[in-house]
Design an enzyme around this catalytic site. Structure first.
Site, PDB file in Angstrom:
ATOM      1  N   LYS A  37       0.820  -1.218   0.000  1.00 30.92           N
ATOM      2  CA  LYS A  37       0.000   0.000   0.000  1.00 30.92           C
ATOM      3  C   LYS A  37       0.855   1.270   0.000  1.00 30.92           C
ATOM      4  O   LYS A  37       0.501   2.257  -0.640  1.00 30.92           O
ATOM      5  CB  LYS A  37      -0.953   0.011   1.185  1.00 30.92           C
ATOM      6  CG  LYS A  37      -0.325   0.334   2.525  1.00 30.92           C
ATOM      7  CD  LYS A  37      -1.366   0.509   3.591  1.00 30.92           C
ATOM      8  CE  LYS A  37      -0.731   0.805   4.930  1.00 30.92           C
ATOM      9  NZ  LYS A  37      -0.026   2.104   4.981  1.00 30.92           N
ATOM     10  N   THR A  38       1.991   1.236   0.701  1.00 36.41           N
ATOM     11  CA  THR A  38       2.845   2.426   0.738  1.00 36.41           C
ATOM     12  C   THR A  38       3.390   2.735  -0.649  1.00 36.41           C
ATOM     13  O   THR A  38       3.454   3.898  -1.063  1.00 36.41           O
ATOM     14  CB  THR A  38       4.006   2.230   1.739  1.00 36.41           C
ATOM     15  OG1 THR A  38       3.461   1.893   3.019  1.00 36.41           O
ATOM     16  CG2 THR A  38       4.831   3.495   1.866  1.00 36.41           C
TER      17      THR A  38
ATOM     18  N   ARG B 290       1.393 -11.045  10.244  1.00 39.54           N
ATOM     19  CA  ARG B 290       2.730 -10.504  10.511  1.00 39.54           C
ATOM     20  C   ARG B 290       3.799 -11.510  10.103  1.00 39.54           C
ATOM     21  O   ARG B 290       4.972 -11.155   9.983  1.00 39.54           O
ATOM     22  CB  ARG B 290       2.929 -10.193  12.005  1.00 39.54           C
ATOM     23  CG  ARG B 290       2.012  -9.160  12.646  1.00 39.54           C
ATOM     24  CD  ARG B 290       1.919  -7.889  11.893  1.00 39.54           C
ATOM     25  NE  ARG B 290       0.779  -7.915  10.984  1.00 39.54           N
ATOM     26  CZ  ARG B 290       0.601  -7.100   9.958  1.00 39.54           C
ATOM     27  NH1 ARG B 290       1.497  -6.192   9.670  1.00 39.54           N
ATOM     28  NH2 ARG B 290      -0.465  -7.189   9.187  1.00 39.54           N
TER      29      ARG B 290
ATOM     30  N   ASP C  20      -3.902   7.898   4.046  1.00 38.74           N
ATOM     31  CA  ASP C  20      -3.357   6.587   4.431  1.00 38.74           C
ATOM     32  C   ASP C  20      -4.102   6.063   5.651  1.00 38.74           C
ATOM     33  O   ASP C  20      -4.600   6.840   6.469  1.00 38.74           O
ATOM     34  CB  ASP C  20      -1.869   6.746   4.747  1.00 38.74           C
ATOM     35  CG  ASP C  20      -1.145   5.406   4.859  1.00 38.74           C
ATOM     36  OD1 ASP C  20      -1.733   4.375   4.465  1.00 38.74           O
ATOM     37  OD2 ASP C  20      -0.001   5.397   5.335  1.00 38.74           O
ATOM     38  N   GLU C  21      -4.175   4.729   5.791  1.00 41.33           N
ATOM     39  CA  GLU C  21      -4.782   4.064   6.958  1.00 41.33           C
ATOM     40  C   GLU C  21      -6.191   4.592   7.236  1.00 41.33           C
ATOM     41  O   GLU C  21      -6.551   4.913   8.374  1.00 41.33           O
ATOM     42  CB  GLU C  21      -3.906   4.256   8.209  1.00 41.33           C
ATOM     43  CG  GLU C  21      -2.467   3.770   8.065  1.00 41.33           C
ATOM     44  CD  GLU C  21      -2.319   2.266   8.127  1.00 41.33           C
ATOM     45  OE1 GLU C  21      -3.346   1.554   8.064  1.00 41.33           O
ATOM     46  OE2 GLU C  21      -1.178   1.784   8.226  1.00 41.33           O
TER      47      GLU C  21
ATOM     48  N   GLN D 278      -8.102  -4.658   9.044  1.00 42.63           N
ATOM     49  CA  GLN D 278      -7.070  -4.307  10.017  1.00 42.63           C
ATOM     50  C   GLN D 278      -7.473  -3.103  10.872  1.00 42.63           C
ATOM     51  O   GLN D 278      -6.620  -2.412  11.416  1.00 42.63           O
ATOM     52  CB  GLN D 278      -5.737  -4.022   9.309  1.00 42.63           C
ATOM     53  CG  GLN D 278      -5.151  -5.237   8.608  1.00 42.63           C
ATOM     54  CD  GLN D 278      -3.748  -4.979   8.099  1.00 42.63           C
ATOM     55  OE1 GLN D 278      -2.791  -4.864   8.865  1.00 42.63           O
ATOM     56  NE2 GLN D 278      -3.615  -4.881   6.787  1.00 42.63           N
TER      57      GLN D 278
END
Length: 729
Positions: A33-34, A600, A220-221, A251
């Site tokens: 995503k970044t 993770r 973002d987020e 998330q």
């Protein structure tokens, strides 16, 4: 231009090139995503759709903003100047400096920290003749900040949003607090967003100015936004509607700090004609881990839906998610330590290993095991267990019980919780102690006897000294576990944290319970204190490679080759407090947290659950988390005592199918103070039955799943228990 686009997969490229109109990029864990966000930013600039100062880019952390700036500059081949790029608070502070007069401030206003906020609020409460011991200022501040997170000024608080706190006067003090801040030409962090949102709502010319300024908005987020952040973004995006929000509804794990998962779920309704691009190619985990995580999160109803798949050719297959059932929590710590040692011998780096727990108190057992094995570790995002404030305070009380001449311990706790012992009283104790060569506690006793203390201090110190005498007698008669549990209650220390309404308070209370549990492993209080001294003196290995211990919340955004996920038991995970406070919504967030934990892991994910955990000095049976049963069987390998019990159950009753075991058939010597294991119930407990439980009282059976019951207790709320621990009423 083609160079930076060539590095993207088709989904990522679609997210970058869909420039105009509202766009929601559903970016699953590890899907890049970044890269998408920064490439999209650079793409807008390189295609000359906007100048740098015409793009508003919002992140949640300064670290993310710095990373985005560096990546955009790398793609552009030159430093990116003049950007409106930063966190919500930083951007709103920048805007508010320009328009402060609209909310009664000057452009050079101060931003208050937490201590200053509480000081102002406490002064107002005392001036209003409020008993600040009964009505704690931090509790009122928490209510005020929740109102601000929801975009509510005092004038906007209706009956549905009000509270009974302070006998219904909370809104009144909120208004007084805001007036006081204006007088001081100050704002708190919540005001930065609240004030700017109010200005955009009430000043059409200011809003029009920002509509002309910002042609594109990047967020973002987005799943972590609260209501006021959502309102601010919607106002700014009203004109061009060129807003791109990147996030993952699976998330969203921060509702406890105001995040609203509904913001991302209703994006299509909020922005007509919105497009959704799903990033589902995961470049982190193996196919087995992704399949297990996807199977788990699919049980959530409140989600937009996506299915992760491996994006790397070498990620196909991989080890299944391992579920280890152990007899008790001590064995769980040994199991994790043994596996870490084994992985290290296989040339796996300690830096690529993490133990992710639901709550901070769980780290103690693993810390002590790693210390015993000589394995270096670090607690990420927090202190080591015995370094935490509440643990140090409690140990100081214990030291003062065992050793009355321990002046350092006595001085630490003499006014914790507050007993009115100020600098004058403390100085008097020190002077008498030096003059007569006696310990501080003895000096305090003489000052009580001779009238050296006056008023409230004399009363509270006399009571404290009586408590210490009683605890020392109790230590001889009833043992250290019972004594310390009593000491935490009778000293007022536990109640101090119960009254504290800060987000950290529940965790501190859990840590205190874990401390008492730890005592049961030692024969004497002195033996425990010696153990703590040795643990605290343990020097950290100079090696950079350390095992990471952290909470699941703290692990978001991180990744490791090997991830251990202990404590997957009902009540611990999903967390019982979350279920009690938020019901089905809380359960879905807990499940999202489990999904975050699994994703993770790059190579291995090891989930574990213990069938017995110590509660104070007693062992209490636990049942596996419902999340374990929700993991797809074909992607899970069950080991440990759980596998033995499951095989026995399947052989005895094939209709149980893939149900996970609840109790291992392993013999154990039951001590007099331990809870005996009860035999399984022969008859089925029907839905709707009234039952009785020794701890939770009467309740009604809501759902039956094999020998597990979901019960709504009359006073304790809803809980999941084994049928063998209840009686038909």
């Amino acid at each position: 231009m083609t160079d930076y686009l060539a590095r993207l997969n088709p989904e990522q490229r679609a997210a970058v090139e869909t420039v105009d109109g509202p766009l929601l990029v559903l970016a699953g864990a590890g899907t890049g995503k970044t890269r998408v966000l920064t490439t999209r930013f650079a793409h807008i600039l390189l295609t000359r759709r906007a100048f740098p100062n015409q793009v508003l880019a919002v992140t949640f952390t300064n670290k993310a903003a710095k990373e985005m700036r560096e990546r955009v500059s790398a793609i552009l081949g030159q430093p990116a100047e003049g950007l409106w790029l930063g966190t919500f608070h930083a951007l709103c502070a920048r805007m508010l400096r320009r328009h402060a007069e609209h909310v009664g401030l000057q452009s050079n206003f101060s931003i208050l920290d937490t201590d200053d906020q509480l000081r102002v609020l406490k002064q107002l409460m005392e001036a209003g003749r409020i008993d600040t011991k009964r009505w704690a200022p931090p509790a009122l501040m928490s209510i005020i900040q929740r109102w601000k997170d929801r975009g509510l000024t005092p004038a906007r608080i209706g009956a549905a949003d009000d509270t009974d706190f302070l006998n219904g006067r909370a809104k009144e003090f909120y208004a007084a607090y805001q007036d006081r801040l204006r007088t001081l030409n100050a704002a708190d962090f919540g005001d930065l967003l609240l004030h700017m949102t109010e200005i955009l709502r009430s000043q059409p010319d200011v809003l029009a100015q920002y509509h002309r300024m910002f042609r594109y908005i990047l967020v973002d987020e987005y799943q972590d936004t609260n209501v006021v952040q959502y309102l601010w973004l919607r106002l700014l995006a009203q004109s061009h509607k060129n807003i791109c929000c990147v996030g993952d509804d699976d998330q969203s794990i921060y509702s406890w700090r105001g995040a609203e998962v509904e913001n991302i779920l209703r994006f299509e309704k909020d922005f007509e004609g919105a497009k959704i691009v799903r990033l589902e190619a995961n470049y982190r985990s193996t196919a087995s881990i992704l399949a297990a995580a996807s199977g788990l999160i699919a049980h959530n109803e409140g989600r937009l839906g996506k299915t992760l798949r491996p994006g790397r050719a070498d990620a196909q297959g991989g080890e299944k998610v391992t579920v280890v059932g152990v007899w008790d929590s001590d064995e769980e710590a040994r199991m994790v330590g043994t596996r870490i040692e084994s992985l290290r011998r296989s040339d796996e780096s300690l830096a690529e290993m993490a133990v992710l727990v639901r709550a901070g108190f769980q780290t103690r057992a693993f810390e002590e095991r790693l210390i015993a094995l000589g394995i270096p570790y670090r607690v990420v995002g927090g202190l080591r267990f015995y370094e935490r404030q509440e643990i140090r305070d409690s140990i100081a009380y214990m030291r003062a019980i065992v050793q009355p001449s321990d002046d350092l311990a006595f001085e630490r706790i003499v006014n914790v919780p507050r007993r009115g012992v100020g600098e004058t009283a403390l100085r008097g104790m020190h002077e008498l102690a030096r003059a007569q060569s006696i310990p501080l506690s003895a000096a305090a006793a003489r000052l009580v006897e001779t009238g050296g203390f006056r008023g409230k201090v004399k009363e509270t110190m006399a009571q404290l000294l009586r408590h210490f005498m009683g605890w020392r007698e109790q230590l001889d008669k009833e043992g250290h576990v019972v004594t310390v549990a009593a000491m935490l209650d009778e000293s007022g220390y536990t109640d101090m944290w119960k009254q504290d309404k800060s987000p950290e308070a529940p965790g501190r209370l859990e840590n205190l319970k874990e401390l008492v549990r730890a005592l049961a492993d030692f024969e004497t209080l002195g033996g425990f204190l010696e153990h703590v001294s040795l643990v605290m003196d343990n020097e950290e290995n100079a090696s950079d490679a350390k095992v990471s211990l952290m909470t699941l919340h703290g692990a978001k955004g991180l990744e490791f080759d090997n991830v251990f996920l202990p404590g997957w038991e009902e009540g611990i995970f999903p967390n019982q407090r979350s279920l009690d406070e938020s019901g089905a919504k809380g359960l879905e967030e807990e499940r999202r947290l489990a999904y975050v934990g699994l994703t993770r892991a790059r190579k291995r994910a090891i989930v574990s659950h213990a069938q017995n955990r110590r509660i104070y000095a007693n062992w209490q049976s636990s049942i596996p988390s419902r999340f374990i049963e929700e993991l797809p069987e074909e992607h899970v390998a069950i080991t440990g005592s759980a596998a033995i019990a499951r095989d026995a159950r399947i052989a005895a009753a094939p209709s149980f199918g893939t149900q996970f075991p609840l109790m291992a058939s392993r013999p154990k010597i039951i001590e007099a103070w331990e809870q005996p294991t009860r035999t399984a119930r022969n008859e089925t407990v029907p839905i709707g039955s009234r039952i009785f439980h020794q701890k939770f009282g009467y309740g009604t059976v809501k759902h039956v799943d094999d020998d597990k019951l979901d019960i709504v207790f009359d006073k304790a709320g809803e809980k999941r228990l084994l049928d063998r621990f209840v009686e038909l009423a």
